[in-house]
Motif scaffolding. Structure first.
Motif, PDB file in Angstrom:
ATOM      1  N   GLN A  40       0.790  -1.235   0.000  1.00 15.41           N
ATOM      2  CA  GLN A  40       0.000   0.000   0.000  1.00 15.41           C
ATOM      3  C   GLN A  40       0.824   1.287   0.000  1.00 15.41           C
ATOM      4  OE1 GLN A  40      -3.246  -0.161  -0.920  1.00 15.41           O
ATOM      5  NE2 GLN A  40      -2.468  -2.273  -1.077  1.00 15.41           N
ATOM      6  N   PRO A  41       1.906   1.402   0.757  1.00 13.37           N
ATOM      7  CA  PRO A  41       2.676   2.649   0.688  1.00 13.37           C
ATOM      8  C   PRO A  41       3.195   2.952  -0.724  1.00 13.37           C
ATOM      9  CG  PRO A  41       3.298   1.425   2.640  1.00 13.37           C
ATOM     10  CD  PRO A  41       2.407   0.525   1.817  1.00 13.37           C
ATOM     11  N   ASP A  42       3.640   1.923  -1.444  1.00 13.38           N
ATOM     12  CA  ASP A  42       4.137   2.121  -2.814  1.00 13.38           C
ATOM     13  C   ASP A  42       3.002   2.477  -3.768  1.00 13.38           C
ATOM     14  OD1 ASP A  42       6.788   1.612  -2.149  1.00 13.38           O
ATOM     15  OD2 ASP A  42       6.565  -0.542  -2.478  1.00 13.38           O
ATOM     16  N   ILE A  43       1.863   1.832  -3.609  1.00 14.18           N
ATOM     17  CA  ILE A  43       0.721   2.116  -4.482  1.00 14.18           C
ATOM     18  C   ILE A  43       0.240   3.541  -4.233  1.00 14.18           C
ATOM     19  CG2 ILE A  43      -1.677   1.489  -5.005  1.00 14.18           C
ATOM     20  CD1 ILE A  43      -0.844  -1.451  -4.258  1.00 14.18           C
ATOM     21  N   GLU A  44       0.102   3.909  -2.972  1.00 13.68           N
ATOM     22  CA  GLU A  44      -0.356   5.259  -2.640  1.00 13.68           C
ATOM     23  C   GLU A  44       0.629   6.315  -3.159  1.00 13.68           C
ATOM     24  OE1 GLU A  44      -2.239   7.736   1.096  1.00 13.68           O
ATOM     25  OE2 GLU A  44      -1.118   5.897   1.510  1.00 13.68           O
ATOM     26  N   PRO A  94       3.535  -5.843  -6.830  1.00 15.13           N
ATOM     27  CA  PRO A  94       4.518  -4.835  -7.237  1.00 15.13           C
ATOM     28  C   PRO A  94       5.505  -4.520  -6.124  1.00 15.13           C
ATOM     29  CG  PRO A  94       2.391  -3.815  -6.833  1.00 15.13           C
ATOM     30  CD  PRO A  94       2.179  -5.298  -6.763  1.00 15.13           C
ATOM     31  N   ASP A  95       6.740  -4.303  -6.529  1.00 13.76           N
ATOM     32  CA  ASP A  95       7.812  -3.997  -5.582  1.00 13.76           C
ATOM     33  C   ASP A  95       8.344  -2.608  -5.899  1.00 13.76           C
ATOM     34  OD1 ASP A  95       9.729  -4.241  -3.615  1.00 13.76           O
ATOM     35  OD2 ASP A  95      11.128  -5.333  -4.898  1.00 13.76           O
ATOM     36  N   GLY A  96       7.903  -1.630  -5.158  1.00 14.55           N
ATOM     37  CA  GLY A  96       8.329  -0.255  -5.393  1.00 14.55           C
ATOM     38  C   GLY A  96       7.295   0.511  -6.203  1.00 14.55           C
ATOM     39  N   SER A  97       7.330   1.830  -6.059  1.00 10.45           N
ATOM     40  CA  SER A  97       6.325   2.658  -6.725  1.00 10.45           C
ATOM     41  C   SER A  97       6.656   2.933  -8.194  1.00 10.45           C
ATOM     42  CB  SER A  97       6.143   3.973  -5.974  1.00 10.45           C
ATOM     43  OG  SER A  97       7.356   4.705  -5.962  1.00 10.45           O
ATOM     44  N   GLY A  98       7.900   2.690  -8.625  1.00 13.41           N
ATOM     45  CA  GLY A  98       8.312   3.004  -9.992  1.00 13.41           C
ATOM     46  C   GLY A  98       7.512   2.275 -11.054  1.00 13.41           C
ATOM     47  N   ALA A  99       7.348   0.977 -10.898  1.00 16.79           N
ATOM     48  CA  ALA A  99       6.606   0.193 -11.893  1.00 16.79           C
ATOM     49  C   ALA A  99       5.136   0.601 -11.909  1.00 16.79           C
ATOM     50  CB  ALA A  99       6.737  -1.297 -11.601  1.00 16.79           C
TER      51      ALA A  99
END
Length: 109
Positions: A40-44, A94-99
């Protein structure tokens, strides 16, 4: 962007999603899933960075849930990025917000 914090019981049908005009992000998972909570932190963050207004629908998935089965969802969270009802990108755990940000950008291209 319209980040949604909580998974809701399935309320959309596949026909509803296929008829949707414009961009839409479906996120399949559950509120109790550790993988889902961890992402959730990466998606947000990705939604906050993207700067466009894309609806984000968190679909509570599980056995017998037709919408998830229609997309072949096997692992949570899975994000399906749609434009005019057609899938343009998919991210599984997903791993990280970049993707995520990159997939969101594809919706505005």
């Amino acid at each position: 962007m319209a980040y949604t914090p909580t998974f809701i019981p399935e309320s959309l049908t596949r026909a509803d999603v296929d008829a949707q005009r414009g961009a839409l992000v479906l996120e399949f998972g559950t509120n109790w899933c550790g993988w889902c909570r961890g992402a959730q932190p990466d998606i947000e963050a990705a939604f906050a960075q993207a700067g466009a207004d894309v609806p984000h629908v968190k679909v509570e998935d599980g056995p017998g849930r037709r919408l998830g089965r229609s997309y072949g969802i096997k692992l949570w969270p899975t994000l399906v990025f749609l434009k005019d009802g057609q899938e343009v990108a998919r991210l599984v755990r997903p791993d990280g917000s970049g993707a995520i940000a990159q997939a969101l950008k594809q919706l505005s291209d």
